[in-house]
Design a protein around this motif. Structure first.
Motif, PDB file in Angstrom:
ATOM      1  N   GLY A  23       0.772  -1.233   0.000  1.00  0.00           N
ATOM      2  CA  GLY A  23       0.000   0.000   0.000  1.00  0.00           C
ATOM      3  C   GLY A  23       0.802   1.282   0.000  1.00  0.00           C
ATOM      4  O   GLY A  23       0.286   2.328   0.369  1.00  0.00           O
ATOM      5  N   ILE A  24       2.057   1.250  -0.426  1.00  0.00           N
ATOM      6  CA  ILE A  24       2.866   2.468  -0.464  1.00  0.00           C
ATOM      7  C   ILE A  24       2.529   3.238  -1.734  1.00  0.00           C
ATOM      8  O   ILE A  24       2.571   2.699  -2.841  1.00  0.00           O
ATOM      9  CB  ILE A  24       4.366   2.139  -0.400  1.00  0.00           C
ATOM     10  CG1 ILE A  24       4.703   1.507   0.948  1.00  0.00           C
ATOM     11  CG2 ILE A  24       5.207   3.394  -0.629  1.00  0.00           C
ATOM     12  CD1 ILE A  24       6.142   1.099   1.109  1.00  0.00           C
ATOM     13  N   ASP A  25       2.189   4.507  -1.577  1.00  0.00           N
ATOM     14  CA  ASP A  25       1.863   5.378  -2.707  1.00  0.00           C
ATOM     15  C   ASP A  25       3.146   6.077  -3.161  1.00  0.00           C
ATOM     16  O   ASP A  25       3.659   6.954  -2.481  1.00  0.00           O
ATOM     17  CB  ASP A  25       0.805   6.401  -2.282  1.00  0.00           C
ATOM     18  CG  ASP A  25       0.311   7.238  -3.448  1.00  0.00           C
ATOM     19  OD1 ASP A  25       0.676   6.924  -4.611  1.00  0.00           O
ATOM     20  OD2 ASP A  25      -0.441   8.193  -3.189  1.00  0.00           O
ATOM     21  N   LYS A  26       3.662   5.659  -4.322  1.00  0.00           N
ATOM     22  CA  LYS A  26       4.922   6.210  -4.813  1.00  0.00           C
ATOM     23  C   LYS A  26       4.830   7.683  -5.188  1.00  0.00           C
ATOM     24  O   LYS A  26       5.832   8.382  -5.202  1.00  0.00           O
ATOM     25  CB  LYS A  26       5.420   5.415  -6.024  1.00  0.00           C
ATOM     26  CG  LYS A  26       6.111   4.132  -5.680  1.00  0.00           C
ATOM     27  CD  LYS A  26       6.748   3.554  -6.933  1.00  0.00           C
ATOM     28  CE  LYS A  26       7.694   2.431  -6.604  1.00  0.00           C
ATOM     29  NZ  LYS A  26       8.358   1.927  -7.799  1.00  0.00           N
ATOM     30  N   SER A  27       3.624   8.164  -5.480  1.00  0.00           N
ATOM     31  CA  SER A  27       3.486   9.555  -5.906  1.00  0.00           C
ATOM     32  C   SER A  27       3.818  10.532  -4.770  1.00  0.00           C
ATOM     33  O   SER A  27       4.137  11.690  -5.023  1.00  0.00           O
ATOM     34  CB  SER A  27       2.072   9.818  -6.423  1.00  0.00           C
ATOM     35  OG  SER A  27       1.132   9.664  -5.374  1.00  0.00           O
ATOM     36  N   LYS A  28       3.776  10.069  -3.534  1.00  0.00           N
ATOM     37  CA  LYS A  28       4.076  10.938  -2.394  1.00  0.00           C
ATOM     38  C   LYS A  28       5.551  10.888  -1.990  1.00  0.00           C
ATOM     39  O   LYS A  28       5.935  11.518  -1.029  1.00  0.00           O
ATOM     40  CB  LYS A  28       3.211  10.544  -1.198  1.00  0.00           C
ATOM     41  CG  LYS A  28       1.735  10.746  -1.436  1.00  0.00           C
ATOM     42  CD  LYS A  28       0.922  10.359  -0.234  1.00  0.00           C
ATOM     43  CE  LYS A  28      -0.558  10.557  -0.523  1.00  0.00           C
ATOM     44  NZ  LYS A  28      -1.404  10.152   0.610  1.00  0.00           N
ATOM     45  N   LEU A  29       6.357  10.137  -2.730  1.00  0.00           N
ATOM     46  CA  LEU A  29       7.768   9.992  -2.397  1.00  0.00           C
ATOM     47  C   LEU A  29       8.637  10.771  -3.360  1.00  0.00           C
ATOM     48  O   LEU A  29       8.234  11.061  -4.492  1.00  0.00           O
ATOM     49  CB  LEU A  29       8.165   8.510  -2.443  1.00  0.00           C
ATOM     50  CG  LEU A  29       7.394   7.557  -1.524  1.00  0.00           C
ATOM     51  CD1 LEU A  29       7.823   6.129  -1.793  1.00  0.00           C
ATOM     52  CD2 LEU A  29       7.615   7.908  -0.069  1.00  0.00           C
ATOM     53  N   VAL A  82      11.911   1.723  -3.481  1.00  0.00           N
ATOM     54  CA  VAL A  82      10.721   0.959  -3.090  1.00  0.00           C
ATOM     55  C   VAL A  82      10.509  -0.196  -4.070  1.00  0.00           C
ATOM     56  O   VAL A  82      10.323   0.027  -5.265  1.00  0.00           O
ATOM     57  CB  VAL A  82       9.468   1.870  -3.058  1.00  0.00           C
ATOM     58  CG1 VAL A  82       8.218   1.057  -2.778  1.00  0.00           C
ATOM     59  CG2 VAL A  82       9.643   2.968  -2.037  1.00  0.00           C
ATOM     60  N   PRO A  83      10.526  -1.452  -3.576  1.00  0.00           N
ATOM     61  CA  PRO A  83      10.253  -2.585  -4.462  1.00  0.00           C
ATOM     62  C   PRO A  83       8.806  -2.552  -4.967  1.00  0.00           C
ATOM     63  O   PRO A  83       7.922  -2.003  -4.313  1.00  0.00           O
ATOM     64  CB  PRO A  83      10.474  -3.809  -3.564  1.00  0.00           C
ATOM     65  CG  PRO A  83      11.260  -3.321  -2.406  1.00  0.00           C
ATOM     66  CD  PRO A  83      10.921  -1.880  -2.250  1.00  0.00           C
ATOM     67  N   GLN A  84       8.573  -3.154  -6.108  1.00  0.00           N
ATOM     68  CA  GLN A  84       7.258  -3.147  -6.732  1.00  0.00           C
ATOM     69  C   GLN A  84       6.196  -3.800  -5.852  1.00  0.00           C
ATOM     70  O   GLN A  84       5.056  -3.362  -5.799  1.00  0.00           O
ATOM     71  CB  GLN A  84       7.318  -3.848  -8.096  1.00  0.00           C
ATOM     72  CG  GLN A  84       6.004  -3.864  -8.850  1.00  0.00           C
ATOM     73  CD  GLN A  84       5.482  -2.462  -9.166  1.00  0.00           C
ATOM     74  OE1 GLN A  84       6.260  -1.547  -9.400  1.00  0.00           O
ATOM     75  NE2 GLN A  84       4.167  -2.309  -9.151  1.00  0.00           N
ATOM     76  N   GLU A  85       6.577  -4.849  -5.113  1.00  0.00           N
ATOM     77  CA  GLU A  85       5.580  -5.562  -4.296  1.00  0.00           C
ATOM     78  C   GLU A  85       5.032  -4.697  -3.166  1.00  0.00           C
ATOM     79  O   GLU A  85       3.944  -4.945  -2.660  1.00  0.00           O
ATOM     80  CB  GLU A  85       6.175  -6.842  -3.724  1.00  0.00           C
ATOM     81  CG  GLU A  85       7.287  -6.620  -2.715  1.00  0.00           C
ATOM     82  CD  GLU A  85       7.905  -7.902  -2.223  1.00  0.00           C
ATOM     83  OE1 GLU A  85       8.204  -7.977  -1.026  1.00  0.00           O
ATOM     84  OE2 GLU A  85       8.079  -8.816  -3.031  1.00  0.00           O
ATOM     85  N   TYR A  86       5.761  -3.652  -2.760  1.00  0.00           N
ATOM     86  CA  TYR A  86       5.281  -2.766  -1.697  1.00  0.00           C
ATOM     87  C   TYR A  86       4.225  -1.782  -2.201  1.00  0.00           C
ATOM     88  O   TYR A  86       3.536  -1.168  -1.403  1.00  0.00           O
ATOM     89  CB  TYR A  86       6.424  -1.991  -1.064  1.00  0.00           C
ATOM     90  CG  TYR A  86       7.383  -2.843  -0.262  1.00  0.00           C
ATOM     91  CD1 TYR A  86       7.051  -4.107   0.178  1.00  0.00           C
ATOM     92  CD2 TYR A  86       8.633  -2.368   0.065  1.00  0.00           C
ATOM     93  CE1 TYR A  86       7.928  -4.877   0.905  1.00  0.00           C
ATOM     94  CE2 TYR A  86       9.521  -3.130   0.807  1.00  0.00           C
ATOM     95  CZ  TYR A  86       9.161  -4.388   1.220  1.00  0.00           C
ATOM     96  OH  TYR A  86      10.025  -5.139   1.948  1.00  0.00           O
ATOM     97  N   THR A  87       4.091  -1.632  -3.497  1.00  0.00           N
ATOM     98  CA  THR A  87       3.093  -0.713  -4.046  1.00  0.00           C
ATOM     99  C   THR A  87       1.758  -1.396  -4.298  1.00  0.00           C
ATOM    100  O   THR A  87       0.781  -0.726  -4.611  1.00  0.00           O
ATOM    101  CB  THR A  87       3.597  -0.076  -5.352  1.00  0.00           C
ATOM    102  OG1 THR A  87       3.845  -1.106  -6.308  1.00  0.00           O
ATOM    103  CG2 THR A  87       4.868   0.723  -5.100  1.00  0.00           C
ATOM    104  N   ASN A  88       1.712  -2.715  -4.167  1.00  0.00           N
ATOM    105  CA  ASN A  88       0.455  -3.440  -4.341  1.00  0.00           C
ATOM    106  C   ASN A  88      -0.524  -3.044  -3.236  1.00  0.00           C
ATOM    107  O   ASN A  88      -0.111  -2.744  -2.113  1.00  0.00           O
ATOM    108  CB  ASN A  88       0.689  -4.952  -4.292  1.00  0.00           C
ATOM    109  CG  ASN A  88       1.552  -5.436  -5.432  1.00  0.00           C
ATOM    110  OD1 ASN A  88       1.669  -4.770  -6.458  1.00  0.00           O
ATOM    111  ND2 ASN A  88       2.168  -6.584  -5.255  1.00  0.00           N
ATOM    112  N   PRO A  89      -1.831  -3.069  -3.534  1.00  0.00           N
ATOM    113  CA  PRO A  89      -2.796  -2.754  -2.473  1.00  0.00           C
ATOM    114  C   PRO A  89      -2.751  -3.816  -1.372  1.00  0.00           C
ATOM    115  O   PRO A  89      -2.427  -4.974  -1.623  1.00  0.00           O
ATOM    116  CB  PRO A  89      -4.144  -2.763  -3.195  1.00  0.00           C
ATOM    117  CG  PRO A  89      -3.909  -3.408  -4.501  1.00  0.00           C
ATOM    118  CD  PRO A  89      -2.457  -3.333  -4.808  1.00  0.00           C
ATOM    119  N   CYS A  90      -3.065  -3.392  -0.162  1.00  0.00           N
ATOM    120  CA  CYS A  90      -3.038  -4.315   0.978  1.00  0.00           C
ATOM    121  C   CYS A  90      -4.184  -5.314   0.876  1.00  0.00           C
ATOM    122  O   CYS A  90      -5.308  -4.957   0.541  1.00  0.00           O
ATOM    123  CB  CYS A  90      -3.138  -3.536   2.287  1.00  0.00           C
ATOM    124  SG  CYS A  90      -1.670  -2.555   2.632  1.00  0.00           S
TER     125      CYS A  90
END
Length: 142
Positions: free
Chosen positions: A37-43, A51-59
């Motif tokens: 659930g990490i939103d890359k747009s805020k980083l 940030v690995p791709q798997e961390y951007t997947n929804p929870c």
């Protein structure tokens, strides 16, 4: 008698420090506790690259199980620190007791309580890991 106490203390400290590594705890310091659930747009751009791709997947349920696993791993790391501090304090009390039976009893009580508490924490970790491994797929355990 003193070499035995020194040897026993050294072994206990080594076991206390090595336990999380032998347990192969899942969470790695520096990684996010919530693995989704990490939103890359805020980083920033630099942070986005890390940030690995798997961390951007929804929870989902998988993320919830990983979160619980990470919290348990953090608890094991903290238990090691508390146990080492308690053993060191009890050893200090024992060495500075100078024959005072009250301080010696206090040191023995702290040694016993720290050892029992640490064993309980590791037993709880083992129980959760075994149940999770038996009931969940390998994707949940990693």
């Amino acid at each position: 008698m003193r070499p035995i106490i020194f040897l026993a203390t050294s072994v206990l400290i080594f076991v206390a420090l090595a336990a999380p590594f032998s347990a192969q705890a899942v969470w790695v310091p520096g990684q996010p506790v919530v693995p989704c659930g990490i939103d890359k747009s805020k980083l920033s751009a630099e942070q986005q690259a890390k940030v690995p791709q798997e961390y951007t997947n929804p929870c989902d349920f998988n993320g919830l199980v990983r979160l619980a696993n990470n919290i348990i791993s953090i608890g094991v790391y903290l238990a090691v620190l508390v146990a080492v501090a308690a053993f060191a304090y009890a050893g200090f009390l024992y060495l500075t007791s100078a024959g005072d039976t009250g301080k010696m009893k206090s040191a023995h009580t702290i040694f016993t309580n720290a050892g029992v508490g640490f064993i309980l924490v590791l037993s709880a970790w083992l129980l959760v890991t075994l149940i999770l491994g038996a009931l969940a797929s390998k994707a949940f355990c990693n």
